[in-house]
Design a protein around this motif. Structure first.
Motif, PDB file in Angstrom:
ATOM      1  N   GLU A  60      39.274  -9.137   8.167  1.00  0.00           N
ATOM      2  CA  GLU A  60      38.409  -9.334   9.332  1.00  0.00           C
ATOM      3  C   GLU A  60      39.190  -9.083  10.621  1.00  0.00           C
ATOM      4  OE1 GLU A  60      35.202 -10.024  11.707  1.00  0.00           O
ATOM      5  OE2 GLU A  60      35.211  -9.778   9.531  1.00  0.00           O
ATOM      6  N   ARG A  61      40.440  -9.554  10.650  1.00  0.00           N
ATOM      7  CA  ARG A  61      41.318  -9.324  11.802  1.00  0.00           C
ATOM      8  C   ARG A  61      41.570  -7.828  11.993  1.00  0.00           C
ATOM      9  NH1 ARG A  61      46.657  -8.300  12.206  1.00  0.00           N
ATOM     10  NH2 ARG A  61      47.881  -9.148  13.939  1.00  0.00           N
ATOM     11  N   LEU A  62      41.789  -7.118  10.882  1.00  0.00           N
ATOM     12  CA  LEU A  62      42.023  -5.678  10.920  1.00  0.00           C
ATOM     13  C   LEU A  62      40.800  -4.951  11.479  1.00  0.00           C
ATOM     14  CD1 LEU A  62      44.430  -3.882  10.005  1.00  0.00           C
ATOM     15  CD2 LEU A  62      43.204  -3.524   7.849  1.00  0.00           C
ATOM     16  N   ALA A  63      39.614  -5.375  11.033  1.00  0.00           N
ATOM     17  CA  ALA A  63      38.371  -4.766  11.516  1.00  0.00           C
ATOM     18  C   ALA A  63      38.196  -5.011  13.013  1.00  0.00           C
ATOM     19  CB  ALA A  63      37.182  -5.345  10.749  1.00  0.00           C
ATOM     20  N   TYR A  64      38.501  -6.234  13.441  1.00  0.00           N
ATOM     21  CA  TYR A  64      38.400  -6.580  14.865  1.00  0.00           C
ATOM     22  C   TYR A  64      39.353  -5.734  15.703  1.00  0.00           C
ATOM     23  CZ  TYR A  64      39.836  -9.337  18.944  1.00  0.00           C
ATOM     24  OH  TYR A  64      40.203  -9.729  20.202  1.00  0.00           O
ATOM     25  N   ASN A  65      40.585  -5.550  15.195  1.00  0.00           N
ATOM     26  CA  ASN A  65      41.572  -4.737  15.900  1.00  0.00           C
ATOM     27  C   ASN A  65      41.045  -3.319  16.120  1.00  0.00           C
ATOM     28  OD1 ASN A  65      44.467  -3.666  16.523  1.00  0.00           O
ATOM     29  ND2 ASN A  65      43.802  -2.482  14.755  1.00  0.00           N
ATOM     30  N   GLU A  66      40.540  -2.689  15.065  1.00  0.00           N
ATOM     31  CA  GLU A  66      40.088  -1.304  15.193  1.00  0.00           C
ATOM     32  C   GLU A  66      38.774  -1.200  15.962  1.00  0.00           C
ATOM     33  OE1 GLU A  66      41.721   1.278  14.866  1.00  0.00           O
ATOM     34  OE2 GLU A  66      43.428   0.492  13.778  1.00  0.00           O
ATOM     35  N   MET A  67      37.926  -2.211  15.862  1.00  0.00           N
ATOM     36  CA  MET A  67      36.711  -2.209  16.672  1.00  0.00           C
ATOM     37  C   MET A  67      37.072  -2.138  18.161  1.00  0.00           C
ATOM     38  SD  MET A  67      33.703  -5.089  17.026  1.00  0.00           S
ATOM     39  CE  MET A  67      34.811  -6.240  17.853  1.00  0.00           C
ATOM     40  N   ARG A  68      38.065  -2.900  18.561  1.00  0.00           N
ATOM     41  CA  ARG A  68      38.525  -2.860  19.959  1.00  0.00           C
ATOM     42  C   ARG A  68      39.094  -1.491  20.310  1.00  0.00           C
ATOM     43  NH1 ARG A  68      42.508  -7.515  21.608  1.00  0.00           N
ATOM     44  NH2 ARG A  68      42.484  -6.314  23.543  1.00  0.00           N
ATOM     45  N   SER A  69      39.863  -0.910  19.374  1.00  0.00           N
ATOM     46  CA  SER A  69      40.431   0.417  19.621  1.00  0.00           C
ATOM     47  C   SER A  69      39.333   1.448  19.834  1.00  0.00           C
ATOM     48  CB  SER A  69      41.321   0.842  18.443  1.00  0.00           C
ATOM     49  OG  SER A  69      42.518   0.101  18.424  1.00  0.00           O
ATOM     50  N   ALA A  98      41.433   0.478   7.676  1.00  0.00           N
ATOM     51  CA  ALA A  98      41.251  -0.182   8.977  1.00  0.00           C
ATOM     52  C   ALA A  98      40.207   0.540   9.817  1.00  0.00           C
ATOM     53  CB  ALA A  98      42.583  -0.240   9.723  1.00  0.00           C
ATOM     54  N   TYR A  99      40.260   1.872   9.846  1.00  0.00           N
ATOM     55  CA  TYR A  99      39.286   2.635  10.630  1.00  0.00           C
ATOM     56  C   TYR A  99      37.871   2.398  10.099  1.00  0.00           C
ATOM     57  CZ  TYR A  99      43.482   5.134  12.120  1.00  0.00           C
ATOM     58  OH  TYR A  99      44.718   5.447  12.602  1.00  0.00           O
ATOM     59  N   PHE A 100      37.733   2.428   8.779  1.00  0.00           N
ATOM     60  CA  PHE A 100      36.409   2.205   8.191  1.00  0.00           C
ATOM     61  C   PHE A 100      35.874   0.825   8.556  1.00  0.00           C
ATOM     62  CE2 PHE A 100      33.853   0.444   4.733  1.00  0.00           C
ATOM     63  CZ  PHE A 100      32.782   1.329   4.743  1.00  0.00           C
ATOM     64  N   LEU A 101      36.725  -0.201   8.401  1.00  0.00           N
ATOM     65  CA  LEU A 101      36.285  -1.573   8.687  1.00  0.00           C
ATOM     66  C   LEU A 101      35.933  -1.747  10.166  1.00  0.00           C
ATOM     67  CD1 LEU A 101      38.876  -3.605   6.565  1.00  0.00           C
ATOM     68  CD2 LEU A 101      36.461  -3.224   6.042  1.00  0.00           C
ATOM     69  N   GLY A 102      36.740  -1.134  11.049  1.00  0.00           N
ATOM     70  CA  GLY A 102      36.485  -1.258  12.485  1.00  0.00           C
ATOM     71  C   GLY A 102      35.186  -0.601  12.898  1.00  0.00           C
ATOM     72  N   LEU A 103      34.919   0.583  12.359  1.00  0.00           N
ATOM     73  CA  LEU A 103      33.676   1.284  12.691  1.00  0.00           C
ATOM     74  C   LEU A 103      32.473   0.538  12.137  1.00  0.00           C
ATOM     75  CD1 LEU A 103      34.928   4.918  12.078  1.00  0.00           C
ATOM     76  CD2 LEU A 103      34.220   3.953  14.281  1.00  0.00           C
ATOM     77  N   ARG A 104      32.625  -0.017  10.942  1.00  0.00           N
ATOM     78  CA  ARG A 104      31.538  -0.808  10.343  1.00  0.00           C
ATOM     79  C   ARG A 104      31.233  -2.026  11.205  1.00  0.00           C
ATOM     80  NH1 ARG A 104      31.739  -5.083   6.461  1.00  0.00           N
ATOM     81  NH2 ARG A 104      29.844  -5.232   5.205  1.00  0.00           N
TER      82      ARG A 104
END
Length: 430
Positions: free
Chosen positions: A107-116, A143-149
Motif C-alpha cells: 500500500e505504501r509502494l502504491a501511495y509512493n507511485e501515485m504521488r509520482s 510499483a508502477y502498476f499499483l500506483g496507477l491502480r
C-alpha cells in the motif's frame, strides 16, 4: 499520508519536524522487530531515545549492501506468513538480495507511485503504457502498476522491448503517457520512421523515464534527452528509485531534480569520510526508509553518486530534490589519472546517431591500471569514424578509450540478455 498534499507545501522546518517524528517511530519499530538493527544498537551502545533529530542519525553506523547480503534474513522484521510479495535487487552491483513486502508495504509502494504520477500530470482515467517488466521479482514494474491502480488510471502492461508490439498497442489504445527506458525511445522512433508511423501525432504527451539519466550534473538536458526531443518533442520526466528505498524521486514540470517523498524516506549525501557534503555538491546517497514493515533500512549506503538541491522549486513544493545519478561508487573508473563514471561515457556515445548499439567494458591491464574498450555497431564504414569517437572522448572526458566495431546482432544478444531485467551496456571485468 492522507495529509500529504498539504505537507509538501509546508515550510522546510515543518517538513523536517514531521520527518523526525516518523524517524523516532521507525527506530522504536527497528529495536522491537529487526534482529539486525537490535544487535547493531547493542553492539554500539546506541540509546535510540537520544536520536531525536535528523542530525542525530549520524551517531548510528551506516549499513552496506554486503551487510544485507551476509545477513539477509536478519533484516526481515515480520514473520514470513505476513510477506505478500518478494522482490530482489537488480544485482547491478554484487549478488542480489531479497526484500519482502507486507500488505501495508505494498500500500505504501502504491501511495509512493501515485504521488509520482500526479507529479508528472497523470489524472484518473488516463491510460498509461507500461514498457518495463513486472515479472522476475522486479519491484519497479509492480510499483508502477499499483500506483496507477490507486490513482485510477488505466494500465497497458506491454512489458519491455519489441517496438512493433509497443506501436501496435499505442495506435490501438491511445495512451497519454509511457513508462520507458529513455534510450529505447530512440528505437521506437527508428521503427516508427521505417514503418511511416506518424509518431509525433500518436497522442503521447509525456514519458516517465527510468534507468538512465535525462539531465546532467547541472540539471541541463543530457545528449540522450536532446536527441529524443529533437525527433519527438515529448515531456520527459526522470524518476529515480531502488528496491532498497521503496520510494521514488520524480521530477515535476520544472525538471530540476526529483522531489523527495518526505514521509517515506530520509536522505543524506555523504563524502568518503561519511560526512555531509554541501548542498549541490556530489556525494553518496544514504537513505533511511520510513514506514516500512517488512525490511526497513537505517542509513543504507546506496552507492549512487548524486547531488541534493534545496533552492525553492517553481512548482511550489517545499521538498528538496535529488539530482540524477552521476555514477555508482563501485563503478568509478580510474583511467590515467582521470576519474569518471559510466553515465558520462554513455551520454557521449548517444551523441553519435551513427552508433546503433554500444557496450562499455572496463578491465585491468597488465600494468594494473583500468582499460576502457567501447564496442559499437554502426553502418558507418570509414575508419575515421572510430578516431572521431576517440577524439570526442579525449576532448570531453580527457580519456581516449579503445573503440572496436562489432556486428549489431552480437551486441544485441549481450545488451538484451533474457536473464537480465535491464539492458546491459556496461561490463566491469575488474
Amino acid at each position: 499520508m492522507k495529509h500529504q498534499v498539504v505537507m509538501e507545501r509546508q515550510s522546510p522546518e515543518e517538513i523536517k519536524a514531521y520527518q523526525e517524528e516518523l524517524l523516532r517511530r521507525q527506530l522504536v519499530y527497528l529495536r522491537a522487530h529487526s534482529p539486525y538493527y537490535k544487535q547493531l544498537f547493542e553492539d554500539y551502545a546506541i540509546d535510540i531515545e537520544t536520536i531525536r533529530t535528523l542530525a542525530d542519525l549520524r551517531r548510528i553506523p551506516t549499513t552496506r549492501k554486503d551487510d544485507i547480503q551476509a545477513h539477509n534474513d536478519d533484516f526481515f522484521c515480520v514473520e514470513r506468513e505476513k510477506i505478500i510479495d518478494y522482490c530482489t535487487t537488480s544485482g547491478t552491483l554484487g549478488r542480489p538480495v531479497t526484500f519482502g513486502l507486507t500488505n501495508d508495504d505494498l500500500e505504501r509502494l502504491a501511495y509512493n507511485e501515485m504521488r509520482s504520477f500526479r507529479t508528472i500530470g497523470v489524472e484518473p482515467g488516463d491510460v498509461v503504457q507500461l514498457m518495463t517488466t513486472m515479472d522476475r521479482r522486479f519491484m519497479a514494474g509492480l510499483a508502477y502498476f499499483l500506483g496507477l491502480r490507486k490513482l485510477g488510471a488505466g494500465v497497458l502492461r506491454v512489458g519491455s522491448g519489441i517496438p512493433q508490439l509497443q506501436w501496435d498497442v499505442i495506435l490501438q489504445h491511445k495512451p497519454r503517457f509511457l513508462i520507458a527506458v529513455p534510450s529505447f525511445l530512440l528505437k521506437m522512433i527508428e521503427y516508427a520512421e521505417q514503418q511511416n508511423i506518424d509518431y509525433r501525432n500518436a497522442g503521447i504527451e509525456a514519458v516517465l523515464c527510468i534507468g538512465e539519466s535525462l539531465r546532467d550534473a547541472a540539471l541541463n538536458d543530457s545528449l540522450l534527452t536532446q536527441r529524443i526531443r529533437e525527433k519527438w518533442p515529448l515531456k520527459l520526466y526522470s524518476t529515480y528509485a531502488s528496491t532498497e528505498m521503496g520510494a521514488a524521486f520524480t521530477e515535476c514540470g520544472a525538471f530540476q531534480g526529483g522531489h523527495v517523498h518526505e514521509d517515506l524516506i530520509i536522505t543524506e549525501v555523504l563524502d568518503e569520510e561519511e560526512q555531509p557534503v554541501p548542498d549541490g555538491d556530489p556525494g553518496e546517497l544514504v537513505i533511511t526508509t520510513l514506514g516500512v514493515q517488512g525490511v526497513p533500512l537505517l542509513r543504507f549506503k546506496t552507492g549512487d553518486i548524486v547531488r541534493k538541491h534545496t533552492a525553492p522549486c517553481a512548482c511550489g513544493r517545499h521538498t528538496y530534490r535529488i539530482g540524477p545519478v552521476e555514477g555508482r561508487k563501485q563503478q568509478m573508473v580510474k583511467y590515467k589519472g582521470t576519474t569518471l563514471y559510466p553515465p558520462a561515457m554513455h551520454d557521449l556515445l548517444v551523441g553519435f546517431p551513427e552508433i546503433e548499439q554500444h557496450i562499455i567494458e572496463i578491465s585491468h591491464n597488465d600494468i594494473g591500471t583500468d582499460e576502457i574498450v567501447i564496442y559499437i555497431s554502426t553502418k558507418e564504414t570509414a575508419e575515421e569514424f572510430l578516431m572521431q569517437i576517440k577524439d570526442h572522448f579525449r576532448a570531453k572526458l580527457r580519456v581516449a578509450p579503445r573503440v572496436e566495431k562489432r556486428p549489431s546482432e552480437e551486441l544485441q544478444r549481450i545488451i538484451f540478455n533474457p536473464l537480465s531485467r535491464k539492458p546491459i551496456t556496461f561490463i566491469d571485468r575488474r
